[in-house]
Scaffold this motif. Structure first.
Motif, PDB file in Angstrom:
ATOM      1  N   ASP A 275       9.222  -6.329  -3.941  1.00  0.00           N
ATOM      2  CA  ASP A 275       8.213  -5.827  -4.875  1.00  0.00           C
ATOM      3  C   ASP A 275       7.455  -4.666  -4.234  1.00  0.00           C
ATOM      4  N   GLU A 276       7.953  -3.453  -4.455  1.00  0.00           N
ATOM      5  CA  GLU A 276       7.362  -2.264  -3.842  1.00  0.00           C
ATOM      6  C   GLU A 276       5.981  -1.952  -4.414  1.00  0.00           C
ATOM      7  N   PHE A 277       5.787  -2.236  -5.697  1.00  0.00           N
ATOM      8  CA  PHE A 277       4.475  -1.984  -6.305  1.00  0.00           C
ATOM      9  C   PHE A 277       3.414  -2.828  -5.610  1.00  0.00           C
ATOM     10  N   SER A 278       3.715  -4.108  -5.394  1.00  0.00           N
ATOM     11  CA  SER A 278       2.755  -4.995  -4.721  1.00  0.00           C
ATOM     12  C   SER A 278       2.513  -4.554  -3.286  1.00  0.00           C
ATOM     13  N   ARG A 279       3.570  -4.090  -2.632  1.00  0.00           N
ATOM     14  CA  ARG A 279       3.398  -3.632  -1.250  1.00  0.00           C
ATOM     15  C   ARG A 279       2.423  -2.447  -1.202  1.00  0.00           C
ATOM     16  N   GLY A 280       2.575  -1.513  -2.118  1.00  0.00           N
ATOM     17  CA  GLY A 280       1.654  -0.380  -2.163  1.00  0.00           C
ATOM     18  C   GLY A 280       0.241  -0.802  -2.494  1.00  0.00           C
ATOM     19  N   TYR A 281       0.098  -1.680  -3.485  1.00  0.00           N
ATOM     20  CA  TYR A 281      -1.231  -2.128  -3.911  1.00  0.00           C
ATOM     21  C   TYR A 281      -1.948  -2.857  -2.777  1.00  0.00           C
ATOM     22  N   PHE A 282      -1.270  -3.808  -2.159  1.00  0.00           N
ATOM     23  CA  PHE A 282      -1.940  -4.626  -1.150  1.00  0.00           C
ATOM     24  C   PHE A 282      -2.148  -3.878   0.170  1.00  0.00           C
ATOM     25  N   SER A 283      -1.400  -2.823   0.401  1.00  0.00           N
ATOM     26  CA  SER A 283      -1.662  -2.024   1.599  1.00  0.00           C
ATOM     27  C   SER A 283      -3.033  -1.349   1.482  1.00  0.00           C
ATOM     28  N   ILE A 284      -3.352  -0.829   0.290  1.00  0.00           N
ATOM     29  CA  ILE A 284      -4.675  -0.240   0.067  1.00  0.00           C
ATOM     30  C   ILE A 284      -5.749  -1.328   0.093  1.00  0.00           C
ATOM     31  N   TYR A 285      -5.448  -2.470  -0.514  1.00  0.00           N
ATOM     32  CA  TYR A 285      -6.403  -3.582  -0.528  1.00  0.00           C
ATOM     33  C   TYR A 285      -6.752  -4.012   0.895  1.00  0.00           C
ATOM     34  N   MET A 286      -5.746  -4.125   1.762  1.00  0.00           N
ATOM     35  CA  MET A 286      -5.999  -4.529   3.154  1.00  0.00           C
ATOM     36  C   MET A 286      -6.818  -3.475   3.897  1.00  0.00           C
ATOM     37  N   ALA A 287      -6.503  -2.202   3.644  1.00  0.00           N
ATOM     38  CA  ALA A 287      -7.264  -1.131   4.294  1.00  0.00           C
ATOM     39  C   ALA A 287      -8.730  -1.182   3.867  1.00  0.00           C
ATOM     40  N   LEU A 312      18.863  -6.876 -14.472  1.00  0.00           N
ATOM     41  CA  LEU A 312      17.956  -5.746 -14.691  1.00  0.00           C
ATOM     42  C   LEU A 312      17.031  -5.959 -15.885  1.00  0.00           C
ATOM     43  N   ARG A 313      17.491  -6.705 -16.882  1.00  0.00           N
ATOM     44  CA  ARG A 313      16.688  -6.896 -18.095  1.00  0.00           C
ATOM     45  C   ARG A 313      15.886  -8.187 -18.069  1.00  0.00           C
ATOM     46  N   LYS A 314      15.987  -8.949 -16.994  1.00  0.00           N
ATOM     47  CA  LYS A 314      15.194 -10.171 -16.903  1.00  0.00           C
ATOM     48  C   LYS A 314      13.732  -9.801 -16.676  1.00  0.00           C
ATOM     49  N   PRO A 315      12.805 -10.440 -17.412  1.00  0.00           N
ATOM     50  CA  PRO A 315      11.391 -10.042 -17.334  1.00  0.00           C
ATOM     51  C   PRO A 315      10.821 -10.039 -15.923  1.00  0.00           C
ATOM     52  N   GLU A 316      11.186 -11.044 -15.102  1.00  0.00           N
ATOM     53  CA  GLU A 316      10.596 -11.124 -13.766  1.00  0.00           C
ATOM     54  C   GLU A 316      11.024  -9.966 -12.874  1.00  0.00           C
ATOM     55  N   TYR A 317      12.231  -9.427 -13.098  1.00  0.00           N
ATOM     56  CA  TYR A 317      12.705  -8.306 -12.301  1.00  0.00           C
ATOM     57  C   TYR A 317      12.355  -6.965 -12.960  1.00  0.00           C
ATOM     58  N   GLU A 318      12.376  -6.945 -14.283  1.00  0.00           N
ATOM     59  CA  GLU A 318      12.047  -5.710 -15.005  1.00  0.00           C
ATOM     60  C   GLU A 318      10.626  -5.258 -14.670  1.00  0.00           C
ATOM     61  N   LYS A 319       9.704  -6.214 -14.611  1.00  0.00           N
ATOM     62  CA  LYS A 319       8.309  -5.889 -14.282  1.00  0.00           C
ATOM     63  C   LYS A 319       8.202  -5.358 -12.856  1.00  0.00           C
ATOM     64  N   MET A 320       9.021  -5.894 -11.966  1.00  0.00           N
ATOM     65  CA  MET A 320       8.991  -5.490 -10.560  1.00  0.00           C
ATOM     66  C   MET A 320       9.631  -4.113 -10.364  1.00  0.00           C
ATOM     67  N   LEU A 321      10.728  -3.855 -11.080  1.00  0.00           N
ATOM     68  CA  LEU A 321      11.485  -2.622 -10.884  1.00  0.00           C
ATOM     69  C   LEU A 321      10.917  -1.444 -11.657  1.00  0.00           C
TER      70      LEU A 321
END
Length: 325
Positions: A275-287, A312-321
């Motif tokens: 989950d790259e979006f979460s990685r980006g979000y939480f990196s700022i949160y930790m800083a 690719l069309r599964k909701p749990e992965y579509e939201k992540m990708l």
């Protein structure tokens, strides 16, 4: 005619309206506390930022929420540890409040922290879940990611198919090295023949892969160590359908748009993602936690997931990708 008392009431009423106007539209009477804007520099190990698309979306979302000004900095030469250390020093001297770093060399970055060369909070990404003096750490178990891909290859491809491992000719990143360690350990244990191949600048990947076709192996399986190599290999197979028939499967890691497009076309058989979006979000949160002295410094370990075209069309992965900012 309005008497003196009436005029006084009118004047008081007008004065009251003026005071209300000033209170509502200006800060002459009630000043709102100014929010400090923190400057956060993000220094990655790559020369391109398109590999960080969803990561950047997560950072931008967090920057809006936490009132941060975020700058993503790429290297001039990929995996240049000395240059990355220069950028870390430069950003600190130029007034950055915090740093987020994807280290080329973990030891160099850790030494700089321990020697107090870096005096502002630093969040480290992609390093191993080891002890660190960093303000925060977000990790992915790339060895486990490699094992996940290898286990899927074992389920889908017979052991008589040699595995051609595409590797960077000018050195590996921390992520690539650990990914291959995990994958090859499983493949060799299951009895696959693995050959690591690095393209030479003189003839490139197309020629390197063409040479492999002449070997008496039959159909081969290709495993790419990095998102860039996976994209390049998929492009070669797309350009040469005859050559594509020689390949039983193409596997790797990454979630860039070109990779997802080739997975949808089934030129890529399967990939591991996180989950790259979460990685980006939480990196700022930790800083931000570190700047406000409220961080707990416990590393965050993100899960990885193996997916194929049908996922690719599964909701749990579509939201992540395909995150919506």
């Amino acid at each position: 005619m309005i008497g003196k008392s009436g005029k006084l009431l009118v004047l008081l009423y007008v004065g009251f309206l003026i005071v209300l106007f000033l209170m509502c539209s200006t800060d002459l009477i009630i000043k709102e506390p100014e929010k400090e804007i923190y400057q956060i520099s993000v220094i990655v190990e790559d020369v391109r930022d398109d590999n960080y698309s969803n990561f950047r979306k997560g950072m931008d979302q967090a920057a809006v929420e936490f009132n941060a000004d975020v700058r993503l900095i790429t290297l001039y030469e990929k995996l240049d540890a000395d240059q990355q250390m220069e950028f870390i020093s430069r950003e600190q001297q130029d007034g950055a409040d915090a740093l987020i770093v994807v280290p080329v060399d973990e030891k160099e970055v850790e030494d700089a922290l321990e020697d107090k060369q870096v005096t502002i909070p630093m969040v480290i990404l992609n390093a191993g879940p080891a002890e660190s003096t960093a303000a925060g750490m977000i990790t992915v178990d790339y060895r486990e990611m490699g094992r996940q891909v290898a286990e899927q290859i074992h389920q889908q491809i017979t052991v008589d198919s040699p595995v051609i491992v595409l590797s960077e000719p000018d050195g590996q990143s921390i992520m690539s090295r650990r990914f291959l360690e995990g994958a090859i350990s499983v493949l060799e244990q299951e009895g696959y023949s693995c050959q690591i191949v690095a393209a030479e600048e003189s003839h490139g990947w197309k020629a390197a892969m063409e040479e492999l076709r002449t070997l008496p192996w039959g159909q081969a399986t290709i495993l790419a160590e990095s998102p860039e190599l996976l994209t390049e290999a998929a492009g070669i197979l797309a350009d040469d359908p005859v050559f594509a028939e020689w390949v039983q499967g193409l596997y790797g890691r990454g979630s860039t748009i070109p990779i997802l497009s080739e997975l949808d076309r089934e030129l890529i058989s399967g990939i591991c993602i996180t989950d790259e979006f979460s990685r980006g979000y939480f990196s700022i949160y930790m800083a931000m936690q570190a700047l406000e002295d409220s961080g707990n410094r416990l590393p965050m370990v993100l899960n990885s997931y193996y997916i194929e075209k049908q996922d690719l069309r599964k909701p749990e992965y579509e939201k992540m990708l395909f995150p919506v900012e």
